[in-house]
Design an enzyme around this catalytic site. Sequence first.
Site, PDB file in Angstrom:
ATOM      1  N   THR A 133       0.824  -1.211   0.000  1.00 16.55           N
ATOM      2  CA  THR A 133       0.000   0.000   0.000  1.00 16.55           C
ATOM      3  C   THR A 133       0.857   1.259   0.000  1.00 16.55           C
ATOM      4  O   THR A 133       1.983   1.251   0.523  1.00 16.55           O
ATOM      5  CB  THR A 133      -0.903   0.019   1.246  1.00 16.55           C
ATOM      6  OG1 THR A 133      -1.559   1.285   1.370  1.00 16.55           O
ATOM      7  CG2 THR A 133      -0.099  -0.216   2.525  1.00 16.55           C
ATOM      8  N   ASP A 134       0.309   2.338  -0.541  1.00 13.51           N
ATOM      9  CA  ASP A 134       1.013   3.621  -0.496  1.00 13.51           C
ATOM     10  C   ASP A 134       1.091   4.182   0.914  1.00 13.51           C
ATOM     11  O   ASP A 134       1.897   5.079   1.199  1.00 13.51           O
ATOM     12  CB  ASP A 134       0.359   4.637  -1.437  1.00 13.51           C
ATOM     13  CG  ASP A 134      -1.097   4.944  -1.110  1.00 13.51           C
ATOM     14  OD1 ASP A 134      -1.660   4.367  -0.156  1.00 13.51           O
ATOM     15  OD2 ASP A 134      -1.692   5.769  -1.837  1.00 13.51           O
ATOM     16  N   GLU A 135       0.300   3.641   1.836  1.00  9.82           N
ATOM     17  CA  GLU A 135       0.294   4.170   3.203  1.00  9.82           C
ATOM     18  C   GLU A 135       1.619   3.956   3.929  1.00  9.82           C
ATOM     19  O   GLU A 135       1.886   4.594   4.947  1.00  9.82           O
ATOM     20  CB  GLU A 135      -0.863   3.569   3.995  1.00  9.82           C
ATOM     21  CG  GLU A 135      -2.215   3.963   3.435  1.00  9.82           C
ATOM     22  CD  GLU A 135      -3.379   3.547   4.315  1.00  9.82           C
ATOM     23  OE1 GLU A 135      -3.283   3.702   5.545  1.00  9.82           O
ATOM     24  OE2 GLU A 135      -4.385   3.068   3.767  1.00  9.82           O
ATOM     25  N   TYR A 157      -1.621  -0.211  11.085  1.00 11.43           N
ATOM     26  CA  TYR A 157      -1.797  -0.944   9.824  1.00 11.43           C
ATOM     27  C   TYR A 157      -0.635  -0.697   8.875  1.00 11.43           C
ATOM     28  O   TYR A 157       0.014  -1.631   8.392  1.00 11.43           O
ATOM     29  CB  TYR A 157      -3.112  -0.547   9.157  1.00 11.43           C
ATOM     30  CG  TYR A 157      -3.128  -0.852   7.664  1.00 11.43           C
ATOM     31  CD1 TYR A 157      -2.990  -2.160   7.205  1.00 11.43           C
ATOM     32  CD2 TYR A 157      -3.243   0.165   6.722  1.00 11.43           C
ATOM     33  CE1 TYR A 157      -2.971  -2.451   5.841  1.00 11.43           C
ATOM     34  CE2 TYR A 157      -3.236  -0.111   5.370  1.00 11.43           C
ATOM     35  CZ  TYR A 157      -3.096  -1.419   4.929  1.00 11.43           C
ATOM     36  OH  TYR A 157      -3.066  -1.694   3.592  1.00 11.43           O
ATOM     37  N   LYS A 161       2.429  -3.179   7.366  1.00 10.91           N
ATOM     38  CA  LYS A 161       2.677  -3.408   5.939  1.00 10.91           C
ATOM     39  C   LYS A 161       4.108  -3.005   5.554  1.00 10.91           C
ATOM     40  O   LYS A 161       4.754  -3.680   4.747  1.00 10.91           O
ATOM     41  CB  LYS A 161       1.668  -2.648   5.085  1.00 10.91           C
ATOM     42  CG  LYS A 161       0.255  -3.207   5.136  1.00 10.91           C
ATOM     43  CD  LYS A 161       0.179  -4.640   4.628  1.00 10.91           C
ATOM     44  CE  LYS A 161       0.376  -4.732   3.134  1.00 10.91           C
ATOM     45  NZ  LYS A 161       0.206  -6.135   2.638  1.00 10.91           N
TER      46      LYS A 161
END
Length: 337
Positions: A133-135, A157, A161
């Site tokens: 994810t870009d997060e 979260y 990741k």
Amino acid sequence: MRILVTGGAGFIGSEYVRMLLGAPGGSAADVPALDPTGVTVLDALTYSGNMANLAPVADDPRLRFVRGDIRDAALVDEVVAGHDVIVHFAAESHVDRSIAGAAPFVTTNVVGTQTLLDAALRHGTSRFVHVSTDEVYGSIETGSWTESWPLSPNSPYSASKAASDLLVLAYHRTHGLDVVVTRCSNNYGPYQFPEKVIPLFVTNLLDGGTVPLYGDGGNVRDWLHVHDHCRGIALVQQKGRAGEVYNIGGGTELTNKELTGRLLEACGAGWDRVVPVADRKGHDRRYSLDITKISQELGYAPSVDLEQGLAETVRWYRENRAWWEPLKTASAAQAGA
């Protein structure tokens, strides 16, 4: 080629499985020809996993489903054997849930990924595609993240990741395992569990309810249709360079307030249906991915226009109440338990 898809009964994973198996009305025509001889789905069927997501391909003789947890080392070892490629979607992914309790995110996203990597190493898996994810990049005021941007996650979260990304890349550098990592922007489309913002807002509005808008609504996200995301993953699976990271974005940024306005219009509702709520803890202000690398190396470009994609998504939820109503009922019952 035999492909193992972890989390293949979830939102994005099931799109990938339907694409691989050429589901009727699907999107195989504009994706790389991967031609699997078999596809195994490994999914624990937690709250967001749903066998109904695989209904369009349930009768395909190439599909095998295994219910199980990626943290179960014995099961993972058994399932990984005989597969040429692993495409790893399985993850706990909802930020609000990670704020309420981080433990499942650490054990599933980090330990589960390590369990899969160990099995891939033992069985000589030829390619491990890790979907991220870009997060993991944090928040960016201006410009866009390239794949070399330092990781700076702000939620439990995204931290889990980021840790799994680093593990995957470490197995390439330490053991020579053929891995590729993809990092996507915010996904939307059919079959998305209705706790995420677009299906939550759409289903609430279709039911005559209200929708919550965090803070001032100024948080910016880049929106990517799940079909385009899976096309990008397929390109990376087929042609990506081992040990590399590829950003996959949609190319359309909206503030949450702008997105809300579009969804209100699509559902024939007014701003009186919007309820302001306190901002999320550690809420990232803006995400923006630079997709130059995947575009130049692999020929990726998003194909689904956001206006068209949102209209089709709203129509899908309007026409598929039998899919999402039981999920919302079960979530409400669980919340009240």
